[in-house]
Motif scaffolding. Sequence first.
Motif, PDB file in Angstrom:
ATOM      1  N   PRO A 178       0.839  -1.209   0.000  1.00  8.91           N
ATOM      2  CA  PRO A 178       0.000   0.000   0.000  1.00  8.91           C
ATOM      3  C   PRO A 178       0.871   1.255   0.000  1.00  8.91           C
ATOM      4  O   PRO A 178       1.818   1.362   0.787  1.00  8.91           O
ATOM      5  N   LEU A 179       0.558   2.193  -0.873  1.00  4.03           N
ATOM      6  CA  LEU A 179       1.380   3.381  -1.021  1.00  4.03           C
ATOM      7  C   LEU A 179       0.890   4.545  -0.168  1.00  4.03           C
ATOM      8  O   LEU A 179       1.691   5.343   0.315  1.00  4.03           O
ATOM      9  N   PHE A 180      -0.418   4.681   0.001  1.00  7.87           N
ATOM     10  CA  PHE A 180      -0.965   5.815   0.737  1.00  7.87           C
ATOM     11  C   PHE A 180      -2.073   5.341   1.683  1.00  7.87           C
ATOM     12  O   PHE A 180      -2.785   4.383   1.390  1.00  7.87           O
ATOM     13  N   ARG A 181      -2.253   6.040   2.784  1.00  8.52           N
ATOM     14  CA  ARG A 181      -3.331   5.717   3.711  1.00  8.52           C
ATOM     15  C   ARG A 181      -4.685   6.203   3.199  1.00  8.52           C
ATOM     16  O   ARG A 181      -5.718   5.635   3.518  1.00  8.52           O
ATOM     17  N   SER A 182      -4.630   7.282   2.399  1.00  5.04           N
ATOM     18  CA  SER A 182      -5.880   7.917   1.979  1.00  5.04           C
ATOM     19  C   SER A 182      -6.467   7.318   0.711  1.00  5.04           C
ATOM     20  O   SER A 182      -7.545   7.736   0.278  1.00  5.04           O
ATOM     21  N   SER A 183      -5.780   6.375   0.102  1.00  7.01           N
ATOM     22  CA  SER A 183      -6.306   5.760  -1.117  1.00  7.01           C
ATOM     23  C   SER A 183      -5.911   4.292  -1.152  1.00  7.01           C
ATOM     24  O   SER A 183      -5.082   3.839  -0.370  1.00  7.01           O
ATOM     25  N   GLY A 184      -6.508   3.585  -2.096  1.00  4.60           N
ATOM     26  CA  GLY A 184      -6.216   2.157  -2.199  1.00  4.60           C
ATOM     27  C   GLY A 184      -5.095   1.842  -3.166  1.00  4.60           C
ATOM     28  O   GLY A 184      -4.928   0.669  -3.554  1.00  4.60           O
ATOM     29  N   LYS A 185      -4.311   2.838  -3.570  1.00  2.00           N
ATOM     30  CA  LYS A 185      -3.212   2.603  -4.503  1.00  2.00           C
ATOM     31  C   LYS A 185      -2.216   1.615  -3.904  1.00  2.00           C
ATOM     32  O   LYS A 185      -1.679   1.833  -2.804  1.00  2.00           O
ATOM     33  N   LEU A 197       7.086  -4.099 -12.276  1.00  7.43           N
ATOM     34  CA  LEU A 197       6.320  -3.253 -11.368  1.00  7.43           C
ATOM     35  C   LEU A 197       4.882  -3.159 -11.850  1.00  7.43           C
ATOM     36  O   LEU A 197       4.630  -2.915 -13.034  1.00  7.43           O
ATOM     37  N   THR A 198       3.946  -3.356 -10.937  1.00 10.87           N
ATOM     38  CA  THR A 198       2.529  -3.262 -11.251  1.00 10.87           C
ATOM     39  C   THR A 198       1.862  -2.420 -10.174  1.00 10.87           C
ATOM     40  O   THR A 198       2.147  -2.584  -8.986  1.00 10.87           O
ATOM     41  N   CYS A 199       0.973  -1.517 -10.586  1.00 14.52           N
ATOM     42  CA  CYS A 199       0.344  -0.615  -9.628  1.00 14.52           C
ATOM     43  C   CYS A 199      -1.129  -0.440  -9.974  1.00 14.52           C
ATOM     44  O   CYS A 199      -1.492  -0.281 -11.149  1.00 14.52           O
ATOM     45  N   GLY A 200      -1.984  -0.468  -8.967  1.00 18.79           N
ATOM     46  CA  GLY A 200      -3.410  -0.281  -9.184  1.00 18.79           C
ATOM     47  C   GLY A 200      -4.148  -0.093  -7.870  1.00 18.79           C
ATOM     48  O   GLY A 200      -3.537  -0.030  -6.796  1.00 18.79           O
ATOM     49  N   THR A 201      -5.450  -0.030  -7.954  1.00 17.82           N
ATOM     50  CA  THR A 201      -6.274   0.202  -6.761  1.00 17.82           C
ATOM     51  C   THR A 201      -6.807  -1.097  -6.163  1.00 17.82           C
ATOM     52  O   THR A 201      -7.547  -1.070  -5.190  1.00 17.82           O
ATOM     53  N   SER A 202      -6.431  -2.224  -6.777  1.00 17.47           N
ATOM     54  CA  SER A 202      -6.881  -3.511  -6.250  1.00 17.47           C
ATOM     55  C   SER A 202      -5.832  -4.568  -6.580  1.00 17.47           C
ATOM     56  O   SER A 202      -4.777  -4.259  -7.123  1.00 17.47           O
TER      57      SER A 202
END
Length: 522
Positions: free
Chosen positions: A202-209, A231-236
Amino acid sequence: MKKFQQRAYKRRWAATTRHLKKQCRQSTLELESDDSEQENDTTSTPETVTKYMDAAETASCTAAGADNATYSGPDSDEPDENDADWRLIDHHVTLSSDSENESDSDCFEDHLSLWATEYNVKHNALDSLLKILKKFGHPDLPSTARTILNTAREVKTQVKSGMEYYYLGLGSELLKHFKMYPLHKRTQVNALEISLNIDGLPLFRSSGKTLWPVLCAIVNMKPTVVFPVALTCGTSMPIDLDFLMDTILDIKTVLQHGLHDGYSGCDKCCQRGEYFGRITYQEIENLVPRTDASFRSQTYAEHHYDGDPSPFCQLPIDMVKTFPVDYMHQVCLGTMKRLLLVWIRGKREVKHSADQIQQISDRLEGMRTTFPSTFARKPRSLKEIDRWKATEYRQFLLYTGKVVLRGILRPDLYDNFMTLSVAVSILVAPKLAETHMIDYAHQLLVHFVTQARNLYGVEFLVYNVHSSLHLADEVREHGSLDACAAFPFENFMHKMKKLVRSGKRPLAQVVKRLSERSKKTA
């Protein structure tokens, strides 16, 4: 807490600055030292490098004097004095610009870049520092952090498994991190054992990134080094396993063909290099040539990067003879520059004193007023050696070197240089080549490489020097070295660079300017 961090940061910066200044004095002001007076009748003996710290290890140790320095690579032994000399020479040869018109990075800029990377300095902080340094004594430094760090202007990502995706490459990253280990550790293993790990971050507390990296580690070497492969990045979570396919295909390629380590890097012969602090080619005579048939059938698999055939194989050409050795890069920017750096900054046995180097520089500068206008550049002092262009090395090799070195350079070193100069002078002249002097030139080059190994040590026979042994064959095929040199192409590259007037759509600007010129010539 914040003030404490600031004080610690300032201490690290002060210590690193002292280290950078020391490194710069050692590399760029070497000419001011009189510690290495040489007698003209001294005979040199080759020495084999037994310890070596490569560029990656040097990067991790650049700020060694800083407080709480971050460790970023495997353990390594301290290099001895001769290793440091060869690393400095290799470093400057590598930094030589391929273009006739691009500037070389100086020592301070390189170390500043390493420092910024080592301590994860933010770009705005580095921008501010660069402005200060440019104002007080360093006007040649870049203006922005993006320039000095070579920051990519654009990162092209894909969409895989419902997420943003970027692939770094398993084979290339594995080889790069394997080379970080000291030589004595690398030679003790016959195979690499790797471990892969995939997990969400998890990258941020305020979002699901969430970042989903594919991490790799070499587990049969100590200390274990972990590095990203993809590297893969997303909200889920990834919706499927498609993001693993590149990694799997790369593993398959590595298992089938091994790692492309550069030991079979010569395009003209089948010799496998030997490692003496750098890849060298110790065989000089009776070389086994590569052929079109062996290349197309990939008889020597390790010479081919990924097993896929070159797209040029679709053409009815000889895949070996059609691609000549370019003497602009291999001889002028390679061997000739390497010789000059060895005389100026090399091992004590062959390094010349500051007074001797100054005498050579005085002779070069003394030629400026009477130098023919047919030459694009007038001779410059050896103090500016790091900014010499390929035409200046060619000029020194073929014309001025034999005059300015006589009586100053040690006699055995001068004779060795003259062997190279005469051989290349024959091979650049079509009329001399037509008089059946090619065989004689090849004999001279064999003698040059043989004697160079005796004079400068086994470390001297890197790929640039080895390529000299194939120059005669290139002349037999193409007529002369100038007939297959990159000089005219580099000159045209400079003209194309002038067509770009701003940073907005540079490619479109070049196309438009070329279109304007074609209308004028139509």
